[in-house]
Design an enzyme around this catalytic site. Sequence first.
Site, short mmCIF file in Angstrom:
data_model
loop_
_atom_site.label_atom_id
_atom_site.label_comp_id
_atom_site.label_asym_id
_atom_site.label_seq_id
_atom_site.Cartn_x
_atom_site.Cartn_y
_atom_site.Cartn_z
CG HIS A 27 -1.91 1.07 1.28
ND1 HIS A 27 -3.10 1.00 0.61
CD2 HIS A 27 -1.90 2.25 1.92
CE1 HIS A 27 -3.78 2.11 0.84
NE2 HIS A 27 -3.08 2.88 1.63
CE1 TYR A 67 0.46 3.01 -5.40
CE2 TYR A 67 1.58 4.08 -3.58
CZ TYR A 67 0.45 3.90 -4.35
OH TYR A 67 -0.69 4.59 -4.05
CG HIS A 74 -10.93 3.14 2.80
ND1 HIS A 74 -11.53 3.54 3.96
CD2 HIS A 74 -9.61 3.10 3.06
CE1 HIS A 74 -10.60 3.74 4.89
NE2 HIS A 74 -9.44 3.49 4.37
CG ASN A 75 -11.07 -1.59 -2.82
OD1 ASN A 75 -11.81 -0.62 -2.98
ND2 ASN A 75 -10.14 -1.94 -3.68
CG ASP A 105 -4.62 12.04 0.27
OD1 ASP A 105 -3.65 12.27 1.01
OD2 ASP A 105 -4.96 10.89 -0.07
CG ASP A 165 -3.26 13.11 4.26
OD1 ASP A 165 -2.47 13.53 3.40
OD2 ASP A 165 -3.73 11.96 4.25
N GLY A 224 -3.13 9.01 -8.30
CA GLY A 224 -3.79 7.72 -8.36
C GLY A 224 -3.42 6.84 -7.19
#
Lengths: 229, 79, 79, 731
Positions: free
Chosen positions: D46, D49, D92-93, D114, D265, D527
């Site tokens: 997460h 990457y 936020h799956n 963000d 943030d 993204g």
Amino acid sequence: MKASVIVFPGSNCDRDIQVALRHSMGEEPQMVWHGDAEVPRSDLIVLPGGFSYGDYLRSGAIAANSPIMRDVVAKAGQGVPVLGICNGFQVLIESGLLPGALLRNAGMHFLCRDVGLRVENTGTVFTGHYEKGQIVTIPIAHHDGNYFADDATLERLEGEGRVAFRYCDSEGAAGEDANPNGSLNNIAGILNDGGSVLGMMPHPERLADPFLGGTDGKPMFDGLVEALS
Amino acid sequence: MKIIVKVTLKNGVLDPQGKAIRRALASLGFEGVEDVRQGKLIELDIAETDPEKARAAALDMCEKLLANTVIENYTVELA
Amino acid sequence: MKIIVKVTLKNGVLDPQGKAIRRALASLGFEGVEDVRQGKLIELDIAETDPEKARAAALDMCEKLLANTVIENYTVELA
Amino acid sequence: MTEMTPELIAEHGLTPEEYDRIVEALGGRAPNLTELGVFSVMWSEHCSYKSSRVWLKELHTTGAQVIQGPGENAGIIDIGDNQAVVFKMESHNHPSFIEPYQGAATGVGGIMRDVFTMGARPIANLNALRFGEPDHEKTRHLVSGVVEGIGGYGNCMGVPTVGGEVNFDASYNGNILVNAMCVGLAEADNIFYAAAGGVGNPVIYVGSRTGRDGIHGATMASAEFDDDSDEKRPTVQVGDPFAEKLLLEACLELMAGDAIIAIQDMGAAGLTSSSVEMADKGGVGFALDLDKVPQREANMTPYEMLLSESQERMLMVLKPGREDEARAIFEKWELNFAVVGVTTDTGRLVVSHQGEIVADMPLHALAHDAPIYERPWVPTPPPAALGAADVPAPDDIAGTLAQLVAAPDMASKRWVWEQYDHMVMGDTVQRPGGDAAVVRVHGTGKGLAMSVDVTPRYCKADPVMGGRQAIAECYRNITATGGQPLATTDCMNFGSPERPEIMGQFAGAVEGMAEACRVLDFPIVSGNVSFYNETKGEPILPTPAIGGVGLIPDIRHMMTAALKDEGDVLILIGEEHGHLGQSLYLREILGRADGAPPPVDLAAEKLNGGFVRALIWEGKINAAHDLSDGGLYVAAAEMAMAGNIGADLKTGEDDLPLHAALFGEDQARYLITAPSGGALDILVAAKKAGVPARLAGTVGGGELTVNGGLPISVQSLRNKHEHWLPDYMAG
Ligand SMILES: Nc1ncnc2c1ncn2[C@@H]1O[C@H](COP(=O)(O)OP(=O)(O)O)[C@@H](O)[C@H]1O
Ligand SMILES: [Mg+2]
């Protein structure tokens, strides 16, 4: 006319009402912070929509206890017109300026859509630019707009012509199909006994600009300016 | 000191939440649910140690904020 | 048969409502309110008359609907 | 001190090789538990990457309009007049599957942070949602919770939620997708970045207190689901939108001055990742004192404080001496404000707790030394094309249309967007339900058109073409409202990157997206990648969701899809091939998912899109709609339903079978209407421009007909279209 808009920390229609008032008044309304003790001299006080304190506990309950509300109640007592829209209506109810309660929508969901309203009372500073029985389109956007009052209160409101707006269909019929939230008697907005305090769930400031899809809300602000200037 | 406040809707006041729960229970296959009412349970931790004073303070909080006495009843229990 | 279900947030789960109430109580001048947690009180009237069966049904309702067991605890009492 | 066992290392989602790298980064010593936790989140999929980075480099991310491409909290584009649009989409799956309300709500809260952390006021939210089959036992509950959660957060914030997508497919039964996008508006000369600077500057924590929320959330988001995922439940974070509203206002108030050096943030991996990102980007070190961190619970350990994902928090570096001014603003908004550290010149993150140093790690290693994996991949084999002759025609064409407009993916999503306040802020000039939502730039006559798109079944069949198509469809949707497409954000939702077929899907989608972005001058500026969306080895359809933003220079020329006036003439723009492979018709009516998806000709997309946009800006047409799922017939029906007026649709001269002409999903097409007197001019202009165009019927009456026959009433279509979702949710 001098207008004051009360800004609670979670208000979020404060700018929208500011824009609508500016358009009709030709000058800026005063934006008043909820922590202030006093509302500056005003011909009109507006409690805007939003989630004043996150709508925690009960919508409008915490805001009704904020410092500024003591003065709003006092000024309302002196006859200064007060308009509460959506969360503002909830605050007016919680502060005792208007009777009854606003419960969770019957369908349990937050609902944002245009609704039809029938104008029931045109003898107020808020509604003078509408015709009695006129059918207008105004958006709602709320979770707790289900108007409730005990039988005696309801009878008094109806008897004294204090229902300002009722949800209706395009023909003006105020039936169950046209009721978005379960409000008793399809009540969308009510007045105090002097007619100087109006609380309503629909947002007239959201349809006061042709680019937003209509202007049925504008007569309210134009009417206020004419009546209070 | 811990205080439990229960806030419930008065009789005769419509309870849309209760009604929705009842409907949902029925659609989940729970039969024979005749009525559902939803209230609030508010737990307060307060510094006051005198039970009488604590109770009095809690009652005052209910009147001023925790309950809307137009439509709600409340009870206060010391835990 | 009447059943009282109490639904409360699990320990450690943020309670924005409780937080807001606590702050509002402070601004109303109530001092020494150290913590506030808000839960739900659900009163069920059910046709079932056997206490054991009623309790079992209520527990099942809690699991399936009344409580969000990811973040909430519940208790069931026969009234 | 905790011993570093293989089990502990594996529990942190680290491989033995990754662990060895940590030891190396620490100069040969073993990490303590706190340090292990910090490395594990920073090196999680997460945050690092690690599987996607080599591919993301291929994306097209530049253009004259780009102020900030990928690499910051959000991307930024220039819309003139010193105005900049700041936007991003994020997934936020997994949290939403576990707790749909809070998972979706905190997804919305996170993406808004963000955006406003860069100095922008959020002006619109969108979301792309994908659920399992309607018949699956969990679907209804998930739809209900997710929609309520998105509304609950966005409505309270007073940011209109103006658009999105909702699809259903069995592949999402155990892995729903909740992708939230936020669009904000900033002054181009007052943008805030994360890079900390200087030595000895105060590091400030603002917002809500830290609790034990979502610890290991970042690693959870990268972990494949199994049957025990219920066990992971206590890590759910709870959102407080009211606190975020206060945080938004307080941040924007402070940002109006010049006290801030850097701001970031606290999102995934909380205090850890915000510290690491700020310090690393600025090339400084951070010394943090955890005793200063506002805490919600007693006895929190350094591990918990560093990894907590409590919401509604921000970290800032201020100019020295400006603390009091900042503190006054945050206190006015009743938010916590604490000086928790200082910038240093050590290049290390040094964390103390109760007088002891509990972690001391090199920042560069945390931020950059995560292994970069070139995962093995196999390209998806190209599917065989499917001719119209291989696709049976329906017996009842009009009845088939009625079925399609009421199919779960096509049915009106009014039930969803009516639960979102889509009008607050008073600038929503095109509400949900059209091709793109349009939000006016406050106080101006400019509009921003926004849309979220992807067709996962195309991506599954041919990831390259599917990637292209997602960008192209987004481009068309914006164009159809009169927008000049400017830039996109993406949310790449895929299965496990450890499987070569999935990596092949990912690589293909990136390739297709990159080409399309380049040709259409529609770069990707931000993204997010979400891998491991699979349950028991069953991956989701590859779903690279695309969120696009375009500019309408003058909203008086904004276009809608609704048919307007009796007698208007329909014109079809674009070539007709009757492509039925992977079509909605094939899937919904025949229950098949075969063939190649429609080819996307990017040059045609650009040419046809530019032509339609010019017509809109010149005021020559009355309605425009892009053709996608369900083809010409469905598009005409949607325009009729929106305008509450019928039309007679004419098919072309060529000898396509009727069902292919009506339901084929050829790309680069639009259906537009013009007053009858203006149609000829348009056809002539099209011919001159090399744009395929033909008359496609006339507007009028209460029925939709085809070549004068097959009547079906618009009202009956509307009924079916509007009723599916509310009926389903009530069921
Ligand atoms: N698929 C992608 N395409 C383009 N940029 C991406 C993609 N995934 C991530 N990024 C960029 O990488 C950076 C880090 O992403 P992320 O970790 O999701 O941001 P955040 O820390 O704000 O949550 C961001 O600038 C993001 O825009
Ligand atoms: Mg970020």
